[in-house]
Design a protein around this motif. Structure first.
Motif, PDB file in Angstrom:
ATOM      1  N   ILE A 266       0.844  -1.206   0.000  1.00  0.00           N
ATOM      2  CA  ILE A 266       0.000   0.000   0.000  1.00  0.00           C
ATOM      3  C   ILE A 266       0.879   1.255   0.000  1.00  0.00           C
ATOM      4  N   VAL A 267       1.900   1.237   0.869  1.00  0.00           N
ATOM      5  CA  VAL A 267       2.803   2.391   0.947  1.00  0.00           C
ATOM      6  C   VAL A 267       3.567   2.542  -0.378  1.00  0.00           C
ATOM      7  N   ASP A 268       3.999   1.421  -0.959  1.00  0.00           N
ATOM      8  CA  ASP A 268       4.699   1.487  -2.253  1.00  0.00           C
ATOM      9  C   ASP A 268       3.819   2.150  -3.303  1.00  0.00           C
ATOM     10  N   ARG A 269       2.551   1.738  -3.329  1.00  0.00           N
ATOM     11  CA  ARG A 269       1.621   2.296  -4.325  1.00  0.00           C
ATOM     12  C   ARG A 269       1.421   3.784  -4.117  1.00  0.00           C
ATOM     13  N   LEU A 270       1.305   4.159  -2.869  1.00  0.00           N
ATOM     14  CA  LEU A 270       1.111   5.574  -2.532  1.00  0.00           C
ATOM     15  C   LEU A 270       2.313   6.388  -3.010  1.00  0.00           C
ATOM     16  N   LEU A 271       3.513   5.887  -2.702  1.00  0.00           N
ATOM     17  CA  LEU A 271       4.722   6.634  -3.062  1.00  0.00           C
ATOM     18  C   LEU A 271       4.920   6.665  -4.574  1.00  0.00           C
ATOM     19  N   THR A 272       4.624   5.556  -5.232  1.00  0.00           N
ATOM     20  CA  THR A 272       4.772   5.533  -6.693  1.00  0.00           C
ATOM     21  C   THR A 272       3.833   6.546  -7.320  1.00  0.00           C
ATOM     22  N   GLY A 273       2.614   6.621  -6.785  1.00  0.00           N
ATOM     23  CA  GLY A 273       1.634   7.584  -7.304  1.00  0.00           C
ATOM     24  C   GLY A 273       2.126   9.005  -7.108  1.00  0.00           C
ATOM     25  N   TYR A 274       2.715   9.290  -5.938  1.00  0.00           N
ATOM     26  CA  TYR A 274       3.196  10.646  -5.664  1.00  0.00           C
ATOM     27  C   TYR A 274       4.343  11.004  -6.599  1.00  0.00           C
ATOM     28  N   GLU A 275       5.234  10.012  -6.836  1.00  0.00           N
ATOM     29  CA  GLU A 275       6.361  10.314  -7.718  1.00  0.00           C
ATOM     30  C   GLU A 275       5.870  10.612  -9.124  1.00  0.00           C
ATOM     31  N   ALA A 276       4.829   9.881  -9.540  1.00  0.00           N
ATOM     32  CA  ALA A 276       4.274  10.109 -10.886  1.00  0.00           C
ATOM     33  C   ALA A 276       3.643  11.502 -10.986  1.00  0.00           C
ATOM     34  N   ASP A 277       3.284  12.066  -9.832  1.00  0.00           N
ATOM     35  CA  ASP A 277       2.627  13.378  -9.815  1.00  0.00           C
ATOM     36  C   ASP A 277       3.610  14.536  -9.753  1.00  0.00           C
ATOM     37  N   TYR A 278       4.893  14.222  -9.807  1.00  0.00           N
ATOM     38  CA  TYR A 278       5.913  15.246  -9.614  1.00  0.00           C
ATOM     39  C   TYR A 278       5.715  16.460 -10.514  1.00  0.00           C
ATOM     40  N   SER A 279       5.231  16.167 -11.729  1.00  0.00           N
ATOM     41  CA  SER A 279       5.096  17.246 -12.713  1.00  0.00           C
ATOM     42  C   SER A 279       3.919  18.160 -12.389  1.00  0.00           C
ATOM     43  N   SER A 280       3.034  17.755 -11.454  1.00  0.00           N
ATOM     44  CA  SER A 280       1.928  18.653 -11.107  1.00  0.00           C
ATOM     45  C   SER A 280       2.000  19.016  -9.634  1.00  0.00           C
ATOM     46  N   PRO A 281       2.940  19.915  -9.298  1.00  0.00           N
ATOM     47  CA  PRO A 281       3.107  20.249  -7.888  1.00  0.00           C
ATOM     48  C   PRO A 281       1.901  20.996  -7.337  1.00  0.00           C
ATOM     49  N   GLY A 282       1.954  21.294  -6.080  1.00  0.00           N
ATOM     50  CA  GLY A 282       0.845  22.053  -5.493  1.00  0.00           C
ATOM     51  C   GLY A 282      -0.142  21.131  -4.804  1.00  0.00           C
ATOM     52  N   GLN A 283       0.114  19.817  -4.842  1.00  0.00           N
ATOM     53  CA  GLN A 283      -0.806  18.883  -4.198  1.00  0.00           C
ATOM     54  C   GLN A 283      -0.593  18.849  -2.690  1.00  0.00           C
ATOM     55  N   ALA A 284       0.678  18.975  -2.288  1.00  0.00           N
ATOM     56  CA  ALA A 284       0.946  18.950  -0.863  1.00  0.00           C
ATOM     57  C   ALA A 284       0.829  20.366  -0.331  1.00  0.00           C
ATOM     58  N   GLY A 285      -0.230  20.609   0.413  1.00  0.00           N
ATOM     59  CA  GLY A 285      -0.498  21.983   0.848  1.00  0.00           C
ATOM     60  C   GLY A 285       0.289  22.400   2.076  1.00  0.00           C
ATOM     61  N   GLY A 286       0.768  21.422   2.847  1.00  0.00           N
ATOM     62  CA  GLY A 286       1.512  21.762   4.056  1.00  0.00           C
ATOM     63  C   GLY A 286       0.621  21.830   5.286  1.00  0.00           C
ATOM     64  N   VAL A 287       1.276  21.756   6.434  1.00  0.00           N
ATOM     65  CA  VAL A 287       0.563  21.672   7.709  1.00  0.00           C
ATOM     66  C   VAL A 287      -0.159  22.978   8.051  1.00  0.00           C
ATOM     67  N   LYS A 288       0.527  24.090   7.782  1.00  0.00           N
ATOM     68  CA  LYS A 288      -0.048  25.392   8.129  1.00  0.00           C
ATOM     69  C   LYS A 288      -1.348  25.605   7.352  1.00  0.00           C
ATOM     70  N   SER A 289      -1.264  25.343   6.068  1.00  0.00           N
ATOM     71  CA  SER A 289      -2.447  25.567   5.224  1.00  0.00           C
ATOM     72  C   SER A 289      -3.569  24.599   5.618  1.00  0.00           C
ATOM     73  N   PHE A 290      -3.192  23.380   6.016  1.00  0.00           N
ATOM     74  CA  PHE A 290      -4.198  22.403   6.454  1.00  0.00           C
ATOM     75  C   PHE A 290      -4.958  22.934   7.674  1.00  0.00           C
ATOM     76  N   PHE A 291      -4.225  23.400   8.672  1.00  0.00           N
ATOM     77  CA  PHE A 291      -4.905  23.854   9.896  1.00  0.00           C
ATOM     78  C   PHE A 291      -5.659  25.164   9.683  1.00  0.00           C
ATOM     79  N   ARG A 292      -5.160  25.973   8.760  1.00  0.00           N
ATOM     80  CA  ARG A 292      -5.898  27.196   8.427  1.00  0.00           C
ATOM     81  C   ARG A 292      -7.259  26.822   7.838  1.00  0.00           C
TER      82      ARG A 292
END
Ligand SMILES: Nc1ncnc2c1ncn2[C@@H]1O[C@H](COP(=O)(O)OP(=O)(O)OP(=O)(O)O)[C@@H](O)[C@H]1O
Ligand SMILES: [Mg+2]
Length: 306
Positions: A266-292
């Motif tokens: 499951i973790v492998d699949r998750l990481l592979t998916g994230y690596e494939a998404d490298y070209s479309s950044p902006g997905q990881a919003g960060g902790v500050k933005s999450f709590f905001r």
């Protein structure tokens, strides 16, 4: 002709180099993954803890937050008694770094407790101070994994809506599937735009897990117009409950077990998916933005009471 080809090759190589430099220089944003279900007791906390530990063994930096308002599960699962919880941070009595506990494999844990509920009642100054405090972990961690309580209370829904990614855990039993579907429907209706992963837990065998996930995916696609990503399944195995009984994570206690192999895939699949998404950044919003986002959702919905 050859000259031109050579020029193009040089141009392509310089663009590639530029992209690589940009990726290297980009400040790391923590990806916030919220784990939820619908029905209780399906294995959310077990999955959240063990996925976090596997990510740590892959050299990822992980902070695990227990946002189950009722019961503080994660610490009990590890036999830890936290001195402070997020409540102390919310009340301004402790700094975040003072309440973070170190667990196995270097995982960091934020004990939740009922402090989460108080988010809705803070004034703007208190809220800003808290968000600044939580934001300090941004960039320090690759992933923040948040374990929520069961049900679709407004609090849980707010956590889901603010997430970068959501993992919905279900078993193969109809009540669990119906509640999981209800959770997906609720967040889609409220315009959730991140990814939704489906994890089937306590399966008899992987074929059963795959079939259930596929049916669920089709239903969400047809009736909710949503593309859910089946991320894998975890077998129903005594090793898992044995880990719970001994207050140790099963992926550490039984690294060769089928359930550990499942979590790793499951973790492998998750990481592979994230690596494939490298070209479309902006997905990881960060902790500050999450709590905001979370606090504005709490305020908007008048949550904090259930
Ligand atoms: N794959 C599995 N095989 C066997 N037992 C499992 C498995 N996954 C979870 N369990 C058992 O199911 C029980 C519930 O698990 P857990 O506490 O993780 O669920 P939860 O969804 O977090 O519950 P709650 O809704 O109360 O927060 C635990 O006793 C755990 O040992
Ligand atoms: Mg739980």
């Amino acid at each position: 002709m050859n000259d031109q080809a050579e020029k193009l090759r040089k141009m392509a190589s310089s663009i590639r180099q530029q992209i690589e430099e940009d990726i290297m220089n980009k400040p790391r944003q923590t990806r916030v993954i919220v784990i939820s279900s619908g029905k209780g007791g399906v294995g959310k906390s077990t999955i959240a803890l063990n996925m976090s530990l596997v990510l740590c063994t892959y050299n990822k930096k992980v902070i695990l937050m227990d946002a189950d308002m009722g019961l503080a599960n994660i610490d009990i699962m590890l036999g830890i008694v936290p001195e402070y919880t997020i409540q102390h941070v919310v009340q301004g009595r402790k700094k975040l770094k003072d309440i973070i506990i170190e667990g196995p494999a270097g995982v960091k844990i934020i004990p939740g407790g009922s402090g989460i509920n108080e988010l809705a009642n803070l004034n703007d100054n208190e809220l800003n101070r808290l968000i600044q405090e939580l934001g300090k972990v941004d960039g320090e961690y690759d992933y923040m994994i948040i374990d929520t309580g069961a049900g679709i209370s407004r609090n849980v829904v707010s956590f889901l809506l603010a997430a970068d990614d959501v993992i919905i855990v279900t078993t193969t039993e109809p009540p669990s599937l119906t509640d999981a579907y209800g959770t997906v429907k609720t967040i889609i209706r409220q315009s959730y735009t991140g990814k939704i992963y489906l994890l089937v837990n306590k399966v008899g065998n992987s074929t059963e897990g795959l079939m259930v996930a596929e049916k669920f995916r089709i239903a969400c696609n047809r009736f909710l117009n949503t593309d859910l990503i089946p991320i894998g399944n975890v077998v129903n195995e005594p090793a898992v409950s044995e880990g719970i009984m001994r207050q140790e994570a099963f992926t550490q206690m039984f690294p060769q077990s089928a359930a550990t192999r499942n979590i790793k895939s499951i973790v492998d699949r998750l990481l592979t998916g994230y690596e494939a998404d490298y070209s479309s950044p902006g997905q990881a919003g960060g902790v500050k933005s999450f709590f905001r986002k979370l606090s504005s959702l709490f305020k908007e919905k008048g949550a904090g009471v259930g």
